[in-house]
Motif scaffolding. Structure first.
Motif, PDB file in Angstrom:
ATOM      1  N   MET A  52       1.100  -1.323   0.101  1.00 29.51           N
ATOM      2  CA  MET A  52       0.401  -0.128   0.035  1.00 29.51           C
ATOM      3  C   MET A  52       0.869   0.994   0.458  1.00 29.51           C
ATOM      4  O   MET A  52       1.767   1.136   0.856  1.00 29.51           O
ATOM      5  N   THR A  53       0.671   2.318  -0.843  1.00 32.34           N
ATOM      6  CA  THR A  53       1.372   3.496  -1.056  1.00 32.34           C
ATOM      7  C   THR A  53       0.492   4.488  -0.925  1.00 32.34           C
ATOM      8  O   THR A  53      -1.107   4.776  -0.561  1.00 32.34           O
ATOM      9  N   VAL A  54       0.998   6.056  -0.752  1.00 28.39           N
ATOM     10  CA  VAL A  54      -0.094   6.847  -0.395  1.00 28.39           C
ATOM     11  C   VAL A  54       0.693   7.452  -1.515  1.00 28.39           C
ATOM     12  O   VAL A  54       1.374   7.619  -1.939  1.00 28.39           O
ATOM     13  N   LYS A  55      -0.049   8.791  -2.571  1.00 33.42           N
ATOM     14  CA  LYS A  55      -0.473   9.652  -3.742  1.00 33.42           C
ATOM     15  C   LYS A  55      -0.141  10.728  -2.903  1.00 33.42           C
ATOM     16  O   LYS A  55      -1.589  10.646  -2.997  1.00 33.42           O
ATOM     17  N   LEU A  56       0.310  11.565  -3.730  1.00 33.92           N
ATOM     18  CA  LEU A  56       0.547  12.730  -2.970  1.00 33.92           C
ATOM     19  C   LEU A  56       0.401  14.068  -4.673  1.00 33.92           C
ATOM     20  O   LEU A  56       1.054  13.659  -5.686  1.00 33.92           O
ATOM     21  N   SER A  57      -0.031  14.867  -4.921  1.00 29.90           N
ATOM     22  CA  SER A  57      -0.638  15.092  -5.588  1.00 29.90           C
ATOM     23  C   SER A  57      -0.783  17.299  -4.784  1.00 29.90           C
ATOM     24  O   SER A  57      -1.480  17.600  -4.529  1.00 29.90           O
ATOM     25  N   SER A  58      -0.507  18.602  -5.716  1.00 29.14           N
ATOM     26  CA  SER A  58      -0.048  19.291  -5.254  1.00 29.14           C
ATOM     27  C   SER A  58      -0.528  20.144  -5.948  1.00 29.14           C
ATOM     28  O   SER A  58      -0.745  20.614  -7.378  1.00 29.14           O
ATOM     29  N   ARG A  59      -1.684  21.614  -5.901  1.00 31.35           N
ATOM     30  CA  ARG A  59      -1.986  22.714  -6.603  1.00 31.35           C
ATOM     31  C   ARG A  59      -2.241  24.108  -5.760  1.00 31.35           C
ATOM     32  O   ARG A  59      -1.778  23.601  -4.528  1.00 31.35           O
ATOM     33  N   THR A  60      -1.691  25.182  -5.964  1.00 27.42           N
ATOM     34  CA  THR A  60      -1.701  26.197  -5.338  1.00 27.42           C
ATOM     35  C   THR A  60      -3.147  26.839  -5.333  1.00 27.42           C
ATOM     36  O   THR A  60      -2.970  27.278  -7.190  1.00 27.42           O
ATOM     37  N   GLU A  61      -4.049  27.436  -4.694  1.00 24.63           N
ATOM     38  CA  GLU A  61      -5.210  28.340  -4.719  1.00 24.63           C
ATOM     39  C   GLU A  61      -4.891  29.216  -3.891  1.00 24.63           C
ATOM     40  O   GLU A  61      -5.251  28.992  -2.771  1.00 24.63           O
ATOM     41  N   GLY A  62      -4.307  30.723  -5.014  1.00 24.63           N
ATOM     42  CA  GLY A  62      -3.901  31.644  -4.027  1.00 24.63           C
ATOM     43  C   GLY A  62      -2.588  31.515  -2.791  1.00 24.63           C
ATOM     44  O   GLY A  62      -2.423  32.031  -3.084  1.00 24.63           O
ATOM     45  N   ASP A  63      -3.092  31.553  -1.126  1.00 23.03           N
ATOM     46  CA  ASP A  63      -2.452  31.996  -1.171  1.00 23.03           C
ATOM     47  C   ASP A  63      -2.033  30.476   0.122  1.00 23.03           C
ATOM     48  O   ASP A  63      -1.946  30.142   0.919  1.00 23.03           O
ATOM     49  N   THR A  64      -3.022  29.937  -0.926  1.00 21.10           N
ATOM     50  CA  THR A  64      -3.313  28.370  -0.002  1.00 21.10           C
ATOM     51  C   THR A  64      -2.508  27.454  -1.190  1.00 21.10           C
ATOM     52  O   THR A  64      -2.642  27.102  -2.067  1.00 21.10           O
ATOM     53  N   THR A  65      -1.933  26.167  -0.157  1.00 17.82           N
ATOM     54  CA  THR A  65      -0.973  25.380  -1.037  1.00 17.82           C
ATOM     55  C   THR A  65      -1.963  24.179  -0.710  1.00 17.82           C
ATOM     56  O   THR A  65      -2.716  23.729   0.364  1.00 17.82           O
ATOM     57  N   VAL A  66      -2.477  23.557  -1.787  1.00 19.84           N
ATOM     58  CA  VAL A  66      -3.678  22.399  -1.336  1.00 19.84           C
ATOM     59  C   VAL A  66      -3.104  21.197  -1.924  1.00 19.84           C
ATOM     60  O   VAL A  66      -2.352  21.092  -3.230  1.00 19.84           O
ATOM     61  N   VAL A  67      -2.729  19.965  -1.088  1.00 21.75           N
ATOM     62  CA  VAL A  67      -2.255  18.614  -0.888  1.00 21.75           C
ATOM     63  C   VAL A  67      -3.082  17.993  -0.901  1.00 21.75           C
ATOM     64  O   VAL A  67      -3.882  17.910   0.114  1.00 21.75           O
ATOM     65  N   VAL A  68      -3.203  16.754  -2.100  1.00 24.88           N
ATOM     66  CA  VAL A  68      -4.502  15.877  -2.140  1.00 24.88           C
ATOM     67  C   VAL A  68      -3.452  14.420  -1.958  1.00 24.88           C
ATOM     68  O   VAL A  68      -2.623  13.981  -2.615  1.00 24.88           O
ATOM     69  N   LEU A  69      -3.592  13.573  -1.004  1.00 24.68           N
ATOM     70  CA  LEU A  69      -3.014  12.361  -0.728  1.00 24.68           C
ATOM     71  C   LEU A  69      -4.286  11.171  -0.432  1.00 24.68           C
ATOM     72  O   LEU A  69      -5.577  11.669  -0.761  1.00 24.68           O
TER      73      LEU A  69
END
Lengths: 113, 714
Positions: free
Chosen positions: A1-18
């Motif tokens: 089992m692994t964990v995948k990470l993707s990210s993006r920036t929304e204004g001054d917020t960094t959104v990380v999706v796991l």
């Protein structure tokens, strides 16, 4: 089992999706990946809706990221906790440390104040 | 100058391979398994073993994944230590396999066929979910796990409430919220108990004493209920498997191995609510039983060290359970001390109540010691310096030390004589007025030279009748325990008020309520530390069962429906507790002596009868009044009112002449147990002045509490 990470920036917020499981085998690598997103002036939002299980080591990883953010006077918001993850975090007291929102929209509303 | 980066340790590198694992000689301290950079350090003591192996399992696997023998170079003294690298600590279970002689006459009972649990294991799996049927053929039923003790306590510490100010509430983690009526999200768990903190705050207690929470096996009871055939559990848990590990089955998250965090969170939240946590600890015996019991840990590691043995190598049985822990052996002393230090420093526990504590002062051959080194050490230990130490000062082999427990000025005791005297007096037995007076004054006959907080006063405890059953049953009714009603005590001093068991008679029920209030009234106005059994404040019943150790069902569980059904008794208890908190004169450290020590014109305590200043100590008397002078509160350091408590255990009413008060003061009524609710109970501080200033008409089987203070003008 692994964990995948993707990210993006929304204004001054960094959104990380796991996605996946955060346990002792995945949490070490995840911590190394997450910490660079903790930066001064930018808020970190971690979307856990794709995470089925967070183990003891996983909860510790999230709390370490949160503590690092606090040191830099910023914050971590967790969104999309499954019922089980939320229950485990509540029973073990981890929930008390984080800002929690139901989903991304609720979090955007909050950060957009 | 600050240093940011984490420096690597020079010993964070393996030196050799054993069994396919990269290892190096470990550090003998601390004992047990501890995460270190790159791996886990394992350390275990055995004096008589000839070989020792570390046995590793993947979590839940039936067979070990590896066994690593400790080479001679990995041993210092009699301690085997090894650091193993690259382990996934979260998915690891470990144990030890010790080889050595099997010769019971010399005390050796090594068995290399067994995988042994680590005595210092801080996390144990195998009984993760309460009552779940295990694999009975498991080669390793109670599995040691590695724990990271990095809980974030913030600024929390043990609260340090002065012992004399405590109101203790004795409860069972599972039983408190397991009943379907509890309404909590995780019934029967640490998390469930946490949800009930507002109830505890409303009740007013500032200390919870938890029945054993060290890992035990609820399935080690072989008996069944003769009526239903259902399996009986070991519900109370006085049979410790692992002394450093919190009971996993009490955690909603036990199946994820997170019981330590869950329990610590409970302690932190109780502290936030101003409530201390005392653990009931069982160091007198272990779950390994006698020769026929299971070999779990101690027996296979060093039987002769950990257990008291006869010259023939048989187990002494001072505990009544098969074996006796060899508490004053230097190695075991160290074990007990380390364990208590651990619970105080890592779990912020405020105090301990020691089950069958008289065993702790026996020498390895069983002789009681006048100066038992273990007790002295606990009394003076730096970490435990402000920890409450409470002894159940007797054991199962006839050593009875109430009032005589070696205390080093530190230990309190469960006062069994208090319990019996209050019960017998309230029941109406003659010849007990003097005895009751002594008990209410803090039992100076037992604890003279010690403080009044040496006496933990109680009328009921987990062991015995509940308060409701004490006034509802003349005899125990333990048939459901599967021993033909032979188990449980027969010296209950109970009175059923006219009918055995539940009653439809209003007269009987009223009398029972009054008798319960009478005993609560005495308990909460006595000098010493009151302890209430959970549920007594709402009239919890066990249907006459006075030994509920095996009843994991609605017989023992706290029925939350009673909170409404018996709201009157609950409110009475709440206000009594508030009354005690409001009146420091009831919580003075020193025993009252009966003389005026502050120049108030009143003795610190005075005794009265039907006539003021004329107590009747004679054999036929059943009435007594006592007055506490508020100027003597806390040795005269704080101001308080006068408090008068009049008790009538007679079946007829009596007119009590009240002692006079200083000019301008009058008696005010706080509580009278003979009056029907809502009369007879005032809010603390809002008591009304008596109509008749000098006398009080007290009904049969009743208690009155009065406050003497300035008359309100206008």
């Amino acid at each position: 089992m692994t964990v995948k990470l993707s990210s993006r920036t929304e204004g001054d917020t960094t959104v990380v999706v796991l996605e996946g499981e955060i346990n002792s085998t995945t949490s070490g690598g995840l911590q190394a990946q997450l910490l660079p997103f903790v930066g001064e002036g930018s808020r970190l939002l971690i979307d856990l809706s794709g995470v089925s299980y967070v183990s003891s080591a996983g909860l510790r990883t999230l709390l370490i990221v949160h503590r690092r953010a606090q040191q830099l006077r910023t914050g971590v918001i967790l969104v999309g906790l499954s019922e089980e993850v939320r229950f485990v975090m509540s029973a073990t007291g981890f929930l008390d440390f984080f800002e929690i929102e139901d989903d991304l929209d609720a979090a955007r509303e909050r950060t957009g104040r | 100058m600050t240093v940011q980066e984490t420096r690597e340790r020079v010993d964070a590198f393996p030196t050799r391979r054993i069994g396919g694992y990269r290892v190096r000689a470990g550090r003998p301290f601390p004992y047990g398994a501890h995460p270190v950079p790159g791996g886990v350090n394992f350390s275990v003591y055995s004096d008589r073993a000839t070989a020792m192996r570390l046995v590793l399992f993947e979590k839940g696997a039936p067979r070990p994944v590896a066994e690593l023998e400790f080479p001679p170079e990995f041993r210092i003294g009699s301690v085997y230590a090894m650091t193993v690298f690259d382990l996934d600590a979260e998915n690891l279970e470990y144990g030890f396999r010790a080889d050595g002689p099997f010769d019971p006459r010399t005390g050796d009972r090594f068995d290399a066929g067994k995988v042994l649990s680590d005595p210092y294991a801080r996390l144990v799996s195998g009984r993760d979910v309460w009552g779940r049927e295990p694999d009975w053929d498991d080669v390793y039923p109670y599995r040691a796990n590695v724990l990271e003790d990095d809980f974030d306590w913030g600024d929390d510490t043990p609260l340090g409430i002065p012992t004399e100010d405590l109101v203790i509430y004795e409860t069972h983690v599972r039983g408190f919220t397991r009943h379907p009526s509890s309404g909590v999200s995780a019934p029967g768990t640490y998390a469930g108990l946490r949800e009930k903190i507002p109830y505890l705050k409303d009740l007013g207690v500032n200390c919870v004493e938890l029945l054993p929470v060290f890992e035990f096996d609820e399935l080690d009871n072989p008996r069944t209920d003769p009526a239903t055939g259902e399996r009986l559990h070991n519900y109370w848990g006085y049979n410790t498997v692992s002394f450093f590990a919190p009971k996993a089955g009490y955690a909603a998250t036990g199946r994820f191995g997170m019981q330590a965090d869950e329990f610590k969170t409970l302690v932190r939240e109780l502290h936030r609510a101003g409530i201390e946590v005392v653990l009931d600890v069982v160091f007198n015996h272990t779950a390994e039983g006698n020769e026929d019991g299971p070999t779990i840990s101690f027996r296979g590691l060093d039987n002769a060290t950990y257990y008291m043995l006869t010259p023939q190598g048989e187990y002494y049985n001072f505990s009544g359970t098969g074996n006796t822990v060899n508490c004053n052996h230097p190695v075991v002393r160290d074990f007990v001390l380390s364990c208590l230090r651990y619970w105080v420093s890592e779990y912020h526990i405020d105090g301990f109540r020691f089950d069958l504590a008289a065993i702790l002062d026996r020498a390895p051959d069983g002789t009681p010691l006048p100066n038992p080194p273990l007790l002295e050490q606990l009394a003076h230990d730096p970490i435990l310096r402000h920890t409450k130490l409470i002894a159940e000062a007797w054991d199962a082999a006839g050593l009875y030390q109430v009032g005589a427990f070696p205390n080093y000025g530190r230990w309190s005791e469960w006062n069994g004589k208090y319990r019996d005297s209050v019960r017998r007096f309230i029941k109406g037995e003659p010849g007990l007025v003097g005895e009751l007076a002594t008990r209410m004054a803090g039992s100076p006959d037992l604890y003279g030279g010690r403080t009044a907080s040496a006496s933990v006063n109680f009328v009921t405890a987990h062991d015995g009748f509940t308060l409701n059953d004490l006034v509802s049953y003349n005899d125990k009714h333990n048939e459901a325990n599967g021993e033909d009603n032979r188990d449980g005590g027969n010296d209950n001093h109970s009175w059923n008020c006219g009918e055995e068991g539940p009653s439809a008679s209003a007269h009987v029920r009223d009398l029972r309520t009054r008798q319960m209030k009478n005993m609560l009234g005495i308990l909460l106005t006595s000098q010493g530390v009151p302890m209430i059994l959970a549920g007594d404040e709402v009239g919890r019943t066990q249907l006459g069962n006075n030994n509920g150790y095996c009843q994991d069902n609605e017989l023992s569980w706290f029925d939350w429906g009673l909170v409404e059904a018996n709201a009157e008794l609950l409110e009475f208890t709440q206000r009594l507790i508030a009354f005690r908190h409001a009146h420091p004169v009831l919580r003075t450290v020193d025993h009252p002596v009966g003389s005026d020590r502050v120049g108030s014109g009143f003795p610190d305590i005075s005794w009265h009868g039907v006539g003021a200043w004329r107590p009747d100590w004679s054999a036929h008397s059943r009435v007594v009044g006592l007055m506490r002078c508020g100027r003597h509160a806390k040795g005269g350091a704080v101001a308080d009112d006068h408090v008068y408590i009049g008790i009538n255990a007679h079946w007829e009413s009596h007119d009590l002449e009240l002692p006079g008060l200083p000019e301008g003061q009058a008696w005010h009524l706080f509580a009278d147990t003979s009056l029907a609710a809502p009369h007879g109970l005032a809010e603390v501080g809002a008591e009304s002045e008596l109509h008749h200033p000098g006398r009080y008409h007290l009904g049969p089987h009743a208690l009155v509490i009065l406050v003497g203070r300035d008359r309100r003008t206008g």
